[in-house]
Design a protein around this motif. Structure first.
Motif, PDB file in Angstrom:
ATOM      1  N   SER A  84      -8.041  -2.710  11.365  1.00 47.33           N
ATOM      2  CA  SER A  84      -6.801  -3.117  10.641  1.00 47.33           C
ATOM      3  C   SER A  84      -6.673  -2.416   9.240  1.00 47.33           C
ATOM      4  O   SER A  84      -5.386  -2.314   9.049  1.00 47.33           O
ATOM      5  CB  SER A  84      -6.357  -4.453  10.877  1.00 47.33           C
ATOM      6  OG  SER A  84      -7.212  -5.539  10.888  1.00 47.33           O
ATOM      7  N   HIS A 127      -2.759   5.823  12.868  1.00 48.81           N
ATOM      8  CA  HIS A 127      -2.070   6.888  12.052  1.00 48.81           C
ATOM      9  C   HIS A 127      -2.375   6.750  10.660  1.00 48.81           C
ATOM     10  O   HIS A 127      -2.392   7.839  10.160  1.00 48.81           O
ATOM     11  CB  HIS A 127      -0.634   6.548  12.455  1.00 48.81           C
ATOM     12  CG  HIS A 127      -0.120   6.841  13.901  1.00 48.81           C
ATOM     13  ND1 HIS A 127       0.033   5.706  14.887  1.00 48.81           N
ATOM     14  CD2 HIS A 127      -0.169   7.609  14.901  1.00 48.81           C
ATOM     15  CE1 HIS A 127       0.410   5.995  16.060  1.00 48.81           C
ATOM     16  NE2 HIS A 127       0.296   7.331  16.084  1.00 48.81           N
ATOM     17  N   SER A 128      -2.366   5.634  10.029  1.00 47.99           N
ATOM     18  CA  SER A 128      -2.818   5.492   8.746  1.00 47.99           C
ATOM     19  C   SER A 128      -4.084   5.889   8.485  1.00 47.99           C
ATOM     20  O   SER A 128      -4.319   6.703   7.593  1.00 47.99           O
ATOM     21  CB  SER A 128      -2.735   4.003   8.351  1.00 47.99           C
ATOM     22  OG  SER A 128      -1.574   3.324   8.526  1.00 47.99           O
ATOM     23  N   LEU A 171      -2.535  -4.646   7.395  1.00 46.68           N
ATOM     24  CA  LEU A 171      -2.312  -3.215   7.935  1.00 46.68           C
ATOM     25  C   LEU A 171      -1.395  -2.511   6.933  1.00 46.68           C
ATOM     26  O   LEU A 171      -1.330  -1.387   6.750  1.00 46.68           O
ATOM     27  CB  LEU A 171      -1.634  -3.231   9.261  1.00 46.68           C
ATOM     28  CG  LEU A 171      -1.160  -1.999   9.828  1.00 46.68           C
ATOM     29  CD1 LEU A 171      -2.494  -0.933  10.079  1.00 46.68           C
ATOM     30  CD2 LEU A 171      -0.777  -2.450  11.192  1.00 46.68           C
ATOM     31  N   GLN A 218       4.489   3.813  11.072  1.00 48.27           N
ATOM     32  CA  GLN A 218       4.272   3.743  12.657  1.00 48.27           C
ATOM     33  C   GLN A 218       3.337   2.706  13.163  1.00 48.27           C
ATOM     34  O   GLN A 218       3.685   2.209  14.245  1.00 48.27           O
ATOM     35  CB  GLN A 218       3.627   5.263  13.172  1.00 48.27           C
ATOM     36  CG  GLN A 218       4.535   6.390  13.079  1.00 48.27           C
ATOM     37  CD  GLN A 218       3.875   7.714  13.564  1.00 48.27           C
ATOM     38  OE1 GLN A 218       3.537   8.663  12.714  1.00 48.27           O
ATOM     39  NE2 GLN A 218       3.932   7.966  14.793  1.00 48.27           N
ATOM     40  N   ASP A 219       2.240   2.506  12.453  1.00 49.71           N
ATOM     41  CA  ASP A 219       1.385   1.626  12.854  1.00 49.71           C
ATOM     42  C   ASP A 219       1.952   0.257  12.735  1.00 49.71           C
ATOM     43  O   ASP A 219       1.689  -0.657  13.510  1.00 49.71           O
ATOM     44  CB  ASP A 219       0.151   1.831  11.879  1.00 49.71           C
ATOM     45  CG  ASP A 219      -0.588   2.875  12.227  1.00 49.71           C
ATOM     46  OD1 ASP A 219      -0.641   3.270  13.419  1.00 49.71           O
ATOM     47  OD2 ASP A 219      -1.072   3.570  11.238  1.00 49.71           O
ATOM     48  N   GLN A 243      -9.800   6.911  20.116  1.00 46.43           N
ATOM     49  CA  GLN A 243      -9.912   5.392  20.064  1.00 46.43           C
ATOM     50  C   GLN A 243     -10.550   4.484  21.383  1.00 46.43           C
ATOM     51  O   GLN A 243     -10.383   3.573  21.343  1.00 46.43           O
ATOM     52  CB  GLN A 243      -8.340   4.815  20.126  1.00 46.43           C
ATOM     53  CG  GLN A 243      -7.881   5.094  18.549  1.00 46.43           C
ATOM     54  CD  GLN A 243      -8.295   4.776  17.470  1.00 46.43           C
ATOM     55  OE1 GLN A 243      -8.588   5.758  16.671  1.00 46.43           O
ATOM     56  NE2 GLN A 243      -9.037   3.458  17.353  1.00 46.43           N
ATOM     57  N   ASN A 300       1.814   5.038   8.167  1.00 42.23           N
ATOM     58  CA  ASN A 300       1.608   3.727   8.072  1.00 42.23           C
ATOM     59  C   ASN A 300       2.836   2.930   8.718  1.00 42.23           C
ATOM     60  O   ASN A 300       2.681   1.975   9.593  1.00 42.23           O
ATOM     61  CB  ASN A 300       1.566   2.998   6.759  1.00 42.23           C
ATOM     62  CG  ASN A 300       1.099   1.522   6.630  1.00 42.23           C
ATOM     63  OD1 ASN A 300       1.877   1.080   6.118  1.00 42.23           O
ATOM     64  ND2 ASN A 300       0.065   1.270   7.222  1.00 42.23           N
ATOM     65  N   SER A 342      -7.572   0.629  16.320  1.00 42.20           N
ATOM     66  CA  SER A 342      -6.289   1.166  17.155  1.00 42.20           C
ATOM     67  C   SER A 342      -5.163   0.725  16.276  1.00 42.20           C
ATOM     68  O   SER A 342      -4.041   1.405  16.169  1.00 42.20           O
ATOM     69  CB  SER A 342      -6.230   0.896  18.347  1.00 42.20           C
ATOM     70  OG  SER A 342      -6.252  -0.557  18.798  1.00 42.20           O
ATOM     71  N   GLU A 343      -4.978  -0.319  15.705  1.00 48.17           N
ATOM     72  CA  GLU A 343      -3.938  -0.840  14.899  1.00 48.17           C
ATOM     73  C   GLU A 343      -3.547  -0.019  13.835  1.00 48.17           C
ATOM     74  O   GLU A 343      -2.429   0.138  13.393  1.00 48.17           O
ATOM     75  CB  GLU A 343      -4.324  -2.202  14.315  1.00 48.17           C
ATOM     76  CG  GLU A 343      -4.790  -3.157  15.237  1.00 48.17           C
ATOM     77  CD  GLU A 343      -6.094  -3.496  15.107  1.00 48.17           C
ATOM     78  OE1 GLU A 343      -6.756  -2.181  14.636  1.00 48.17           O
ATOM     79  OE2 GLU A 343      -6.671  -4.427  15.945  1.00 48.17           O
ATOM     80  N   ALA A 344      -4.519   0.733  12.849  1.00 50.43           N
ATOM     81  CA  ALA A 344      -4.374   1.659  12.072  1.00 50.43           C
ATOM     82  C   ALA A 344      -4.417   3.154  12.126  1.00 50.43           C
ATOM     83  O   ALA A 344      -4.725   3.701  11.254  1.00 50.43           O
ATOM     84  CB  ALA A 344      -4.905   1.170  10.692  1.00 50.43           C
TER      85      ALA A 344
END
Length: 433
Positions: free
Chosen positions: A143, A172-173, A88, A70-71, A201, A68, A168-170
């Motif tokens: 998000s 890695h989470s 996010l 990273q995001d 994505q 998270n 794409s915003e989240a």
């Protein structure tokens, strides 16, 4: 263990093939096969799998929070708004809330197999309507990484397979949460393909999901207005619509001033980036505490945009444009209008509401009853903050979204809203003339 690895790799590896359409359709077919197995699992088995998933989330907390971070860093670099970053962001407390929500879903009554009603036909046959899962549900969202866990938990408990496509915003989470949940679910015997996160994505994946008629049984969009509009315009499968949250609070002349002030502050400023946040405040012209309410909001850091009568309450209120009344700000911005009574308030809501959540603040029960009966939104409240528009707060464990349409399900959609029904006809040899 092999099943766990399959699930985790499906949620973390980018596809090698360029054919995103084929990828999505293959995942959908696998999900449908897994759903048939999941539909046969007992309530106890599904609940145990969700408990294992919650435990896996807690065990993987350091990795999830690192993903998270990273995001968040990427979002800050991209210039995401404070409200978007708030939606996010995960921390230990929020992650614990996600795990607890999964456990709450596991403890809820299982709707699958419930008898809705029973009657006898003219020919003497017994007619039973019984709840069954919808099938494979596609969830397209932006998000908010908690949706990955909420959607997976609700689908599993209601016997549905889930095909998830996060924003794409989240990214890695979502992948970290999906991997942790996959490990927990698989350890309790849930088929590997019952919950799948699309591992790309590429925006074409959304289009492929919307075109997957006969494979995906229902699409649930959770995100901004442009996403929902695209889904509604392009989908060839049924859509459970969640429009933007243009939520109103009307402070009636008979409102308690202290209550009105507290509710207005909470409805707007507790969390500005959620769909239940108040976006328009309607002040009755006869309410004596209007200046105190708008002053408190401005002092709390909220920008107010109002009509001429609202501007007269405080010089810090700027003029509202026609677009403001139809805007979901998701930020510390609020449109304010002064209205002449409950009739005018309801007329304003009818013109500008998205059908999400509306609230009235008043000590006049007759006025409140009229507002509750006549305002046509999915959620209508009396003397409560619109921030309570949430499946968890409604005792539903979690929500897959708040449906603002009129068909199938409305308001916070949880387990029951993820089922349909079938007729079972029980005869003893009847033939029709």
């Amino acid at each position: 263990m092999e099943q766990t690895q399959t699930l985790e790799s499906a949620s973390t590896m980018e596809p090698q093939a360029a054919d995103v359409e084929r990828l999505v359709r293959d995942m959908a077919r696998a999900g449908r096969s897994a759903q048939r197995v999941l539909a046969r699992m007992s309530t106890a088995e599904k609940a145990a799998a969700l408990m294992a998933a919650a435990a896996a989330l807690r065990a993987d907390a350091p990795r999830i929070l690192s993903a998270n971070a990273q995001d968040i860093a990427a979002g800050e670099a991209r210039g995401l708004s404070g409200a978007m970053l708030d939606r996010l962001r995960l921390d230990a407390k929020r992650l614990e809330g996600i795990a607890a929500a999964i456990e709450n879903v596991a403890r809820l009554p299982d709707p699958v197999g419930q008898e809705i009603d029973r009657s006898e036909a003219l020919a003497g046959m017994v007619l039973v309507r019984r709840r069954i899962p919808i099938g494979l549900i596609g969830i397209i969202y932006e998000s908010r990484p908690n949706v990955t866990a909420d959607a997976a938990a609700l689908c599993v408990m209601s016997g549905n397979a889930a095909l998830l496509r996060g924003g794409s915003e989240a990214v890695h989470s979502n992948r970290a949460i999906a991997a942790a949940m996959a490990s927990g679910l698989a350890s309790a015997g849930v088929p590997a393909e019952a919950v799948q996160l699309i591992p790309t994505q590429d925006r074409e994946a959304v289009g492929a999901m919307l075109r997957a008629a006969g494979l995906v049984d229902m699409i649930v969009p959770r995100g901004g207005k442009s996403l929902v509009e695209r889904v509604q315009n392009d989908a060839r499968v049924p859509v459970l619509a969640h429009l933007d949250g243009i939520c109103h609070t009307y402070i009636h002349a008979a409102a308690d001033p202290a209550m009105a002030r507290a509710l207005a502050l909470n409805a707007k400023m507790r969390r500005t980036g959620i769909c239940g946040a108040m976006e328009t405040l309607l002040l009755d012209a006869a309410f004596p505490g209007s200046q105190d309410v708008v002053g408190a909001l401005i002092d709390a850091g909220c920008e107010l945009r109002g009509d001429a009568r609202a501007q007269a309450l405080d010089p810090r209120i700027t003029p509202a444009t026609p677009e403001d009344w139809n805007t979901e700000y998701l930020d510390a911005i609020l449109s304010v209008a002064v209205v002449d009574g409950v009739e005018a308030a309801m007329e304003h809501i009818a013109r500008h509401s998205s059908g999400h959540t509306e609230a009235i603040v008043t000590q006049d029960q007759a006025v409140a009853d009229r507002f509750l009966a006549e305002v046509d939104s999915a959620i209508v409240m009396h003397n409560a903050s619109t921030q309570f528009a949430d499946g968890g707060e409604f005792g539903l464990g979690a929500e897959i979204g708040i449906a603002t349409g009129r068909l199938h399900a409305r308001g916070p959609v949880a387990l029951e809203g993820l089922t349909t029904y079938k007729w079972q006809v029980l005869g003893n040899g009847q033939t029709r003339a």
